[in-house]
Motif scaffolding. Structure first.
Motif, short mmCIF file in Angstrom:
data_model
loop_
_atom_site.label_atom_id
_atom_site.label_comp_id
_atom_site.label_asym_id
_atom_site.label_seq_id
_atom_site.Cartn_x
_atom_site.Cartn_y
_atom_site.Cartn_z
N ARG A 50 0.86 -1.28 0.08
CA ARG A 50 -0.09 0.17 -0.14
C ARG A 50 1.02 0.70 0.23
NH1 ARG A 50 -5.34 -1.27 3.53
NH2 ARG A 50 -6.04 -3.33 2.70
N VAL A 51 1.82 1.10 1.12
CA VAL A 51 2.25 2.44 0.91
C VAL A 51 3.58 2.35 -0.65
CG1 VAL A 51 4.67 3.12 1.49
CG2 VAL A 51 3.36 2.03 3.34
N LEU A 52 4.00 1.86 -0.71
CA LEU A 52 4.52 1.53 -2.28
C LEU A 52 3.53 1.89 -3.36
CD1 LEU A 52 6.63 -1.43 -2.36
CD2 LEU A 52 7.38 0.13 -2.16
N ALA A 53 2.33 1.63 -3.38
CA ALA A 53 1.80 1.99 -4.22
C ALA A 53 1.27 3.74 -4.77
CB ALA A 53 0.11 1.48 -3.65
N TYR A 54 1.26 4.25 -3.31
CA TYR A 54 1.40 5.85 -3.57
C TYR A 54 2.29 6.22 -3.99
CZ TYR A 54 -3.34 5.42 -1.57
OH TYR A 54 -4.94 5.33 -1.73
N GLY A 55 3.53 5.66 -4.05
CA GLY A 55 4.70 6.13 -4.86
C GLY A 55 5.83 5.65 -5.74
N ASN A 56 5.00 4.97 -6.36
CA ASN A 56 4.75 4.44 -7.56
C ASN A 56 4.07 4.60 -8.33
OD1 ASN A 56 6.73 2.91 -7.05
ND2 ASN A 56 6.23 0.78 -6.48
N GLY A 57 2.49 5.09 -8.11
CA GLY A 57 1.48 5.98 -8.73
C GLY A 57 0.64 5.05 -9.51
N GLU A 83 9.56 3.08 2.21
CA GLU A 83 9.38 4.76 2.19
C GLU A 83 11.13 5.35 1.37
OE1 GLU A 83 7.50 5.77 5.64
OE2 GLU A 83 5.78 5.86 4.78
N ILE A 84 12.07 4.78 2.26
CA ILE A 84 13.28 5.26 1.80
C ILE A 84 13.97 5.13 0.35
CG2 ILE A 84 15.57 5.09 2.10
CD1 ILE A 84 14.41 4.71 5.53
N PHE A 85 13.17 3.74 0.25
CA PHE A 85 13.16 2.79 -1.00
C PHE A 85 12.81 3.80 -2.11
CE2 PHE A 85 11.11 0.68 -4.82
CZ PHE A 85 12.77 0.35 -5.29
N LEU A 86 11.48 4.37 -1.78
CA LEU A 86 10.29 5.25 -2.76
C LEU A 86 11.68 6.59 -3.45
CD1 LEU A 86 6.87 4.89 -1.18
CD2 LEU A 86 8.24 4.39 -3.94
N VAL A 87 12.37 7.42 -2.38
CA VAL A 87 12.74 8.30 -2.81
C VAL A 87 13.76 7.65 -3.61
CG1 VAL A 87 14.32 10.01 -1.52
CG2 VAL A 87 11.73 9.70 -0.36
N GLN A 88 15.08 6.75 -2.92
CA GLN A 88 16.57 6.75 -3.14
C GLN A 88 16.18 5.61 -4.31
OE1 GLN A 88 18.86 5.91 0.13
NE2 GLN A 88 18.49 8.22 0.60
N ARG A 89 15.41 4.51 -4.21
CA ARG A 89 15.11 3.02 -5.33
C ARG A 89 16.53 2.97 -4.89
NH1 ARG A 89 10.39 2.49 -7.18
NH2 ARG A 89 9.76 5.03 -7.10
N GLU A 90 17.47 2.07 -6.00
CA GLU A 90 18.88 1.64 -5.94
C GLU A 90 19.91 1.91 -5.85
OE1 GLU A 90 19.12 4.30 -9.84
OE2 GLU A 90 17.60 2.97 -9.16
N LYS A 91 19.52 3.47 -5.07
CA LYS A 91 20.54 3.57 -4.37
C LYS A 91 21.07 3.39 -3.09
CE LYS A 91 21.52 7.17 -7.89
NZ LYS A 91 20.40 7.55 -9.18
N THR A 92 19.41 2.88 -2.63
CA THR A 92 19.86 2.95 -1.25
C THR A 92 20.71 2.76 0.08
OG1 THR A 92 17.01 2.26 -1.34
CG2 THR A 92 18.45 1.53 1.26
N GLU A 93 21.03 3.14 0.85
CA GLU A 93 22.69 2.75 1.38
C GLU A 93 22.51 2.19 2.33
OE1 GLU A 93 23.26 6.79 3.41
OE2 GLU A 93 22.55 8.49 1.42
N GLU A 94 23.85 2.19 2.26
CA GLU A 94 24.16 0.66 3.23
C GLU A 94 22.97 0.58 4.50
OE1 GLU A 94 25.73 -2.73 4.35
OE2 GLU A 94 25.05 -2.79 2.37
N ARG A 95 23.68 1.68 5.30
CA ARG A 95 23.01 2.15 6.74
C ARG A 95 22.05 2.04 6.28
NH1 ARG A 95 24.33 8.49 5.65
NH2 ARG A 95 21.60 8.71 5.16
N PHE A 96 20.74 1.70 5.85
CA PHE A 96 19.77 1.35 6.05
C PHE A 96 19.24 0.24 6.27
CE2 PHE A 96 19.02 5.71 3.95
CZ PHE A 96 18.71 6.56 5.09
N LEU A 97 19.98 -0.63 5.33
CA LEU A 97 20.08 -2.34 6.01
C LEU A 97 20.94 -2.52 7.12
CD1 LEU A 97 21.06 -3.24 2.51
CD2 LEU A 97 18.87 -3.78 3.25
N VAL A 98 21.80 -2.26 7.56
CA VAL A 98 22.10 -2.39 8.67
C VAL A 98 21.04 -1.67 9.87
CG1 VAL A 98 24.05 -1.45 10.44
CG2 VAL A 98 24.35 -1.58 8.16
#
Length: 132
Positions: A50-57, A83-98
Motif C-alpha cells: 500500500r505504501v509503495l502504491a502511492y509512491g509508484n503512482g 518509504e526510503i526505497f521510494l526516494v532513493q531506489r537502487e541507491k538506498t544506502e548500506e546504513r539502512f540495511l544495517v
C-alpha cells in the motif's frame, strides 16, 4: 481505461493486461507466492504494498486501500524502508540495511526486498498501462 485492450487471460483487470498466457500465468504465480505468508507475514507485505502504491503512482493499486497503522516494530521498519526505497531506489544506502538488521534476519531482509522490487514492477506496469 487501460491503454490496450484486455486479453482473455486472467480474472482481474491487471491480469488481463498480459497477452501472453505463459507470462500471465507465471506472473500471477509469483505474485501469489511472494504475497503469501513466508518468513514475513502477508499483513506486513500488504501494508508495504500500500505504501509503495502511492509512491509508484499506480491508481489501480491505490484503490485497494491506504496504508494501515503498523501492527508492530517489524512492520514499522518495513514501511520505513519502503518509504526510503521510494526516494532513493537502487541507491538506498548500506546504513539502512544495517538498521533493518536490528529487527530482521537475513532471510526476512531478502524476502522484504524481493517483495518491494516485485511490487514496484507490478505497480509500474499497471501505471504505464493506464490501469485505474
Amino acid at each position: 481505461m487501460p491503454r490496450i485492450k484486455s486479453s482473455q487471460f486472467g480474472t482481474s483487470p491487471f491480469q488481463q493486461l498480459f497477452h501472453n498466457e505463459g507470462i500471465a500465468q507465471n506472473w500471477n504465480d509469483l505474485s501469489e507466492t511472494i504475497s503469501a505468508d513466508g518468513v514475513l507475514t502477508k499483513q506486513l507485505k500488504e501494508n508495504v504494498r500500500r505504501v509503495l502504491a502511492y509512491g509508484n503512482g499506480c491508481a489501480y493499486c491505490q484503490a485497494k486501500g491506504i496504508p494501515m497503522e503498523p501492527a508492530d516494530i517489524k512492520e514499522s521498519y518495513a514501511i520505513a524502508f519502503a518509504e526510503i526505497f521510494l526516494v532513493q531506489r537502487e541507491k538506498t544506502e548500506e546504513r539502512f540495511l544495517v538498521v533493518l538488521k536490528e529487527v530482521f534476519s537475513d532471510e526476512e531482509i531478502s524476502e522484504l526486498i524481493a517483495f518491494i522490487c516485485f511490487s514496484t514492477a507490478q505497480q509500474y506496469f499497471g501505471a504505464l498501462m493506464g490501469l485505474k
